[in-house]
Design a protein around this motif. Structure first.
Motif, short mmCIF file in Angstrom:
data_model
loop_
_atom_site.label_atom_id
_atom_site.label_comp_id
_atom_site.label_asym_id
_atom_site.label_seq_id
_atom_site.Cartn_x
_atom_site.Cartn_y
_atom_site.Cartn_z
N LYS A 11 1.27 -1.46 -0.13
CA LYS A 11 -0.46 0.38 -0.53
C LYS A 11 0.99 1.25 -0.14
O LYS A 11 0.42 1.79 -0.51
CB LYS A 11 -1.01 -0.02 1.25
CG LYS A 11 -1.87 1.55 1.42
CD LYS A 11 -2.69 1.03 2.02
CE LYS A 11 -3.34 2.22 2.75
NZ LYS A 11 -3.50 2.91 4.33
N LEU A 12 2.13 1.21 1.15
CA LEU A 12 2.91 2.62 0.88
C LEU A 12 3.71 2.97 -0.27
O LEU A 12 3.87 3.82 -0.96
CB LEU A 12 3.85 2.58 2.17
CG LEU A 12 3.17 2.84 3.42
CD1 LEU A 12 3.47 2.57 4.73
CD2 LEU A 12 2.41 3.71 3.88
N LYS A 13 3.68 1.83 -0.67
CA LYS A 13 5.36 2.08 -2.03
C LYS A 13 4.28 3.01 -3.08
O LYS A 13 4.39 2.97 -4.48
CB LYS A 13 5.48 0.57 -2.67
CG LYS A 13 6.48 -0.04 -1.71
CD LYS A 13 6.81 -1.43 -1.74
CE LYS A 13 7.55 -1.83 -3.44
NZ LYS A 13 7.80 -2.85 -3.38
N THR A 14 2.51 1.77 -3.33
CA THR A 14 1.80 3.14 -4.29
C THR A 14 1.30 4.94 -3.85
O THR A 14 0.76 5.30 -4.90
CB THR A 14 0.49 2.13 -4.59
OG1 THR A 14 0.18 2.12 -3.65
CG2 THR A 14 1.43 0.24 -5.62
N HIS A 18 8.25 8.44 -0.88
CA HIS A 18 9.33 8.74 -0.26
C HIS A 18 9.04 7.57 0.38
O HIS A 18 10.43 6.52 0.50
CB HIS A 18 8.75 9.74 1.27
CG HIS A 18 9.91 10.38 2.55
ND1 HIS A 18 11.66 10.49 2.06
CD2 HIS A 18 10.08 9.57 3.48
CE1 HIS A 18 12.31 10.19 3.01
NE2 HIS A 18 11.52 10.00 3.75
N PHE A 19 8.46 6.73 0.83
CA PHE A 19 8.02 5.28 1.33
C PHE A 19 9.14 4.68 0.96
O PHE A 19 10.26 3.47 0.59
CB PHE A 19 6.98 4.96 1.53
CG PHE A 19 7.33 3.52 2.63
CD1 PHE A 19 7.75 3.01 3.50
CD2 PHE A 19 6.94 2.43 1.48
CE1 PHE A 19 7.67 1.54 4.03
CE2 PHE A 19 7.16 0.76 1.71
CZ PHE A 19 7.51 0.73 3.31
N GLU A 20 8.31 4.44 -0.69
CA GLU A 20 9.21 3.22 -2.14
C GLU A 20 9.98 4.41 -2.22
O GLU A 20 11.20 2.99 -3.02
CB GLU A 20 8.07 4.29 -3.66
CG GLU A 20 8.50 3.10 -4.84
CD GLU A 20 7.05 3.95 -5.58
OE1 GLU A 20 7.30 3.29 -6.88
OE2 GLU A 20 7.57 5.21 -5.75
N LYS A 66 9.94 2.89 11.41
CA LYS A 66 9.33 3.65 12.06
C LYS A 66 7.95 4.27 10.64
O LYS A 66 7.08 4.36 11.51
CB LYS A 66 10.36 4.81 12.02
CG LYS A 66 9.83 6.20 12.89
CD LYS A 66 10.81 7.25 13.32
CE LYS A 66 9.75 8.39 14.04
NZ LYS A 66 8.63 8.55 14.12
N ILE A 67 8.21 4.00 9.75
CA ILE A 67 7.42 4.28 8.70
C ILE A 67 6.18 3.66 9.13
O ILE A 67 4.81 4.08 8.97
CB ILE A 67 7.35 4.84 7.53
CG1 ILE A 67 8.57 5.71 6.74
CG2 ILE A 67 6.33 4.73 5.95
CD1 ILE A 67 8.97 6.44 6.30
N ASP A 70 3.70 3.22 11.98
CA ASP A 70 3.33 5.27 12.34
C ASP A 70 1.79 4.35 11.56
O ASP A 70 1.06 5.45 11.86
CB ASP A 70 4.29 6.57 11.84
CG ASP A 70 5.58 6.90 12.68
OD1 ASP A 70 5.23 6.32 13.36
OD2 ASP A 70 5.65 7.60 11.89
N ASN A 71 2.19 3.56 10.71
CA ASN A 71 0.77 3.82 9.54
C ASN A 71 0.61 2.27 9.79
O ASN A 71 -1.50 2.13 9.16
CB ASN A 71 1.64 3.32 8.10
CG ASN A 71 1.38 4.93 7.69
OD1 ASN A 71 1.10 6.01 6.85
ND2 ASN A 71 3.21 5.26 7.97
N LYS A 72 0.35 1.28 10.16
CA LYS A 72 -0.19 -0.39 10.43
C LYS A 72 -1.80 0.60 11.50
O LYS A 72 -2.00 -0.41 10.91
CB LYS A 72 0.93 -0.42 11.37
CG LYS A 72 0.83 -0.62 12.98
CD LYS A 72 1.32 -1.99 13.69
CE LYS A 72 2.16 -1.85 15.20
NZ LYS A 72 2.45 -2.74 15.48
N ASN A 73 -1.87 1.47 11.69
CA ASN A 73 -2.81 1.70 12.55
C ASN A 73 -4.29 2.42 11.49
O ASN A 73 -5.87 2.21 11.47
CB ASN A 73 -3.34 1.47 13.81
CG ASN A 73 -2.88 1.13 15.14
OD1 ASN A 73 -2.78 -0.02 14.61
ND2 ASN A 73 -1.95 1.19 15.35
#
Length: 74
Positions: A11-14, A18-20, A66-67, A70-73
């Motif tokens: 999900k974050l890669k798309t 920055h995460f990607e 960390k990202i 921070d985004n897991k919920n």
């Protein structure tokens, strides 16, 4: 890396450029390290370079984690 977060990583890669970028750089460093370590001549003469790459990779992994935390919920 982080198989327990596989869905969130996808999900974050798309959705997070920055995460990607961090994720891709981590994988790039991993491949570089593996290639250097496979070559016995390079591995022996480039120990310092390999160690520096490993430190960079670990820093990226910490940032990625960390990202994810921070985004897991979300």
């Amino acid at each position: 890396m982080f198989p327990e977060h596989r869905e969130l990583i996808s999900k974050l890669k798309t959705s997070d450029k920055h995460f990607e970028k961090l994720f891709d750089k981590h994988n790039e460093l991993d491949a570089q390290i593996i290639n250097l370590e496979k070559d016995p001549v390079a591995a022996g003469s480039r120990d310092d370079e390999i160690e520096a790459l490993k430190k960079q990779k670990l820093q990226l992994k910490d940032e990625i984690y960390k990202i994810l935390e921070d985004n897991k919920n979300n």
